[in-house]
Design a protein around this motif. Structure first.
Motif, PDB file in Angstrom:
ATOM      1  N   ARG A  32       0.865  -1.181   0.000  1.00  0.00           N
ATOM      2  CA  ARG A  32       0.000   0.000   0.000  1.00  0.00           C
ATOM      3  C   ARG A  32       0.899   1.228   0.000  1.00  0.00           C
TER       4      ARG A  32
ATOM      5  N   GLY B  22       2.287   5.074   0.735  1.00  0.00           N
ATOM      6  CA  GLY B  22       2.266   5.914   1.925  1.00  0.00           C
ATOM      7  C   GLY B  22       1.194   6.987   1.839  1.00  0.00           C
ATOM      8  N   LYS B  23       1.069   7.767   2.912  1.00  0.00           N
ATOM      9  CA  LYS B  23      -0.005   8.754   3.010  1.00  0.00           C
ATOM     10  C   LYS B  23       0.088   9.829   1.937  1.00  0.00           C
ATOM     11  N   ILE B  24       1.271  10.392   1.741  1.00  0.00           N
ATOM     12  CA  ILE B  24       1.417  11.462   0.735  1.00  0.00           C
ATOM     13  C   ILE B  24       1.233  10.903  -0.669  1.00  0.00           C
TER      14      ILE B  24
ATOM     15  N   ASN C 259      -0.432   8.302  -1.492  1.00  0.00           N
ATOM     16  CA  ASN C 259      -1.841   7.953  -1.634  1.00  0.00           C
ATOM     17  C   ASN C 259      -2.667   9.177  -2.007  1.00  0.00           C
ATOM     18  N   ARG C 260      -2.377  10.311  -1.390  1.00  0.00           N
ATOM     19  CA  ARG C 260      -3.107  11.547  -1.728  1.00  0.00           C
ATOM     20  C   ARG C 260      -2.815  12.004  -3.151  1.00  0.00           C
TER      21      ARG C 260
END
Length: 145
Positions: A17, A19-21, A23-24
């Protein structure tokens, strides 16, 4: 855990999956490109196909049915980009579609300069499909139950 065991565990782990950044960034690209393919690319092929066929260059004549099919594929791909379980599959499909569009521009329409934009889109869609590859295994597991 030794390095051999760690690499073996990583090789069988398909639940990657981003990472957060990342993913955005991916979701922003997916929404923008999804809306582009629904509204600006596939939509006109379904709403006003006769006008598009009349305005096509003389050396690029495609059948009415093929134009409708391409429009349906583009709209379905645009919608699929915004559905979490379908993003990887939709991105892979749109990558193939844009490579074929680039080939059409370069070899059939004899305008290789206009093939750059579809090839750039193909690279972006391939990256999205790669980053969302865990969705393919989730989709496979859903249908194999």
């Amino acid at each position: 855990m030794t390095t051999a065991n760690a690499s073996a565990a990583y090789a069988t782990d398909f639940t990657y999956r981003p990472g957060k950044i990342r993913n955005r960034v991916l979701w922003t690209l997916q929404i923008v490109l999804g809306l582009f393919f629904i509204i600006a690319s596939g939509g006109p092929k379904l709403v006003i196909p006769h006008t598009l066929m009349d305005n096509a260059p003389e050396n690029l004549t495609i059948s009415f049915g093929l134009l409708i099919f391409i429009g349906i594929c583009e709209v379905a791909g645009g919608i699929g980009l915004m559905v979490p379980r379908l993003t990887a599959l939709a991105a892979a499909g749109l990558s193939v579609l844009t490579v074929l569009a680039a080939a059409t521009q370069a070899f059939i329409a004899n305008q290789p300069g206009t093939a750059i934009f579809p090839l750039a889109l193909a690279a972006i869609f391939a990256w999205i499909a790669y980053e969302r590859r865990a969705g393919l295994t989730d989709l496979r597991n859903t249908f194999s139950r």
